[in-house]
Motif scaffolding. Structure first.
Motif, short mmCIF file in Angstrom:
data_model
loop_
_atom_site.label_atom_id
_atom_site.label_comp_id
_atom_site.label_asym_id
_atom_site.label_seq_id
_atom_site.Cartn_x
_atom_site.Cartn_y
_atom_site.Cartn_z
N ASP A 1 0.82 -1.22 0.00
CA ASP A 1 0.00 0.00 0.00
C ASP A 1 0.86 1.27 0.00
O ASP A 1 0.38 2.34 0.34
N VAL B 1 -13.91 4.24 -3.99
CA VAL B 1 -14.24 5.51 -3.35
C VAL B 1 -15.75 5.65 -3.37
O VAL B 1 -16.38 5.56 -4.42
N HIS C 1 -1.63 -4.49 -4.98
CA HIS C 1 -2.13 -3.24 -4.40
C HIS C 1 -3.64 -3.25 -4.60
O HIS C 1 -4.12 -3.47 -5.71
N THR D 1 -8.37 6.18 -12.03
CA THR D 1 -7.17 7.00 -11.84
C THR D 1 -6.30 6.41 -10.74
O THR D 1 -5.07 6.30 -10.90
N LEU D 2 -6.92 6.01 -9.63
CA LEU D 2 -6.17 5.39 -8.54
C LEU D 2 -5.51 4.08 -8.98
O LEU D 2 -4.37 3.79 -8.62
N MET D 3 -6.21 3.30 -9.78
CA MET D 3 -5.65 2.03 -10.25
C MET D 3 -4.49 2.26 -11.22
O MET D 3 -3.47 1.57 -11.15
N VAL E 1 -7.13 -1.22 -4.37
CA VAL E 1 -7.77 0.09 -4.31
C VAL E 1 -9.19 -0.11 -3.80
O VAL E 1 -9.98 -0.81 -4.42
N THR F 1 -9.42 -3.98 -7.28
CA THR F 1 -10.37 -3.08 -6.62
C THR F 1 -11.24 -3.91 -5.70
O THR F 1 -11.71 -4.97 -6.08
N GLU G 1 -2.49 4.92 -11.34
CA GLU G 1 -1.36 5.40 -10.54
C GLU G 1 -0.71 4.25 -9.76
O GLU G 1 0.51 4.17 -9.67
N GLY G 2 -1.54 3.39 -9.23
CA GLY G 2 -1.04 2.23 -8.50
C GLY G 2 -0.19 1.32 -9.38
O GLY G 2 0.86 0.83 -8.97
N GLU H 1 -12.56 8.15 -10.90
CA GLU H 1 -11.67 8.30 -9.74
C GLU H 1 -10.98 6.98 -9.41
O GLU H 1 -9.78 6.94 -9.18
N ASN H 2 -11.75 5.89 -9.41
CA ASN H 2 -11.19 4.57 -9.13
C ASN H 2 -10.18 4.17 -10.21
O ASN H 2 -9.14 3.59 -9.91
#
Length: 181
Positions: free
Chosen positions: A63, A95, A90, A111-113, A92, A141, A115-116, A108-109
């Motif tokens: 994380d 959100v 990782h 984008t987080l994935m 996520v 996720t 970046e991860g 948003e999810n």
């Protein structure tokens, strides 16, 4: 004084004997013979243990915290010793926004994935480096404890090296722990 001897003496039939002489002079009884120490067994070498334990895949949930970095550092020697692959995962958590807020949650999810994935690829390269290690990465996720256990079952993982944040007290109650789940 480096060594100090204490003598206990007792009177037995007019002559004095030390406790050490008394214990040597006696023969052990059957009950005492059962309590006698046995010679230590031969120690097994790490090579013989390595033959019994066959690790092929090590899962390290990651994380991007200092604790998960430490868990990865623990996993690397295992992978090197057993010739195992390391799989970083990782997770996520989706959100969740209230119904009245206008935010494209799916974007948003994603984008987080994304970046991860980028960060994990860099960590894979840094970890493998000049070593002969295979380090793969997966981004999922969902709820971390559920995704970690599902991935471990699906990929038939041999070992999970999981860090904990070490929360105690109220912060542990409020934040919980994936390691305990």
């Amino acid at each position: 004084v480096l060594f100090r001897s204490t003598r206990k003496s007792t009177a037995t039939s007019g002559r004095r004997t030390t406790a050490a002489k008394r214990s040597v002079a006696r023969k052990p009884t059957a009950a005492a013979a059962g309590r006698m120490k046995r010679p230590p067994a031969k120690k097994k070498t790490s090579a013989s243990r390595a033959k019994r334990l066959n690790l092929k895949l090590i899962l390290v949930p990651y994380d991007f915290s200092a604790e998960s970095e430490k868990a990865l550092r623990y996993a690397v020697p295992f992978a090197e010793q057993f010739g195992a692959r390391i799989l970083l995962v990782h997770v996520v958590e989706p959100v969740a926004y209230p119904d009245f807020a206008y935010v494209p949650v799916v974007m948003e999810n994603e984008t987080l994935m994304t970046e991860g994935r980028k960060k994990l690829k860099q960590i894979c390269r840094n970890t493998a480096g000049s070593r002969r290690l295979t380090v793969d990465a997966v981004v999922r996720t969902g709820k971390p404890f559920q995704e970690i256990t599902d991935l471990a079952k699906d990929r038939r993982v041999d070992l999970i090296v999981l860090a904990t944040h070490g929360y105690t007290g109220l912060s542990h109650v409020l934040l919980g722990s994936t390691a305990e789940s």
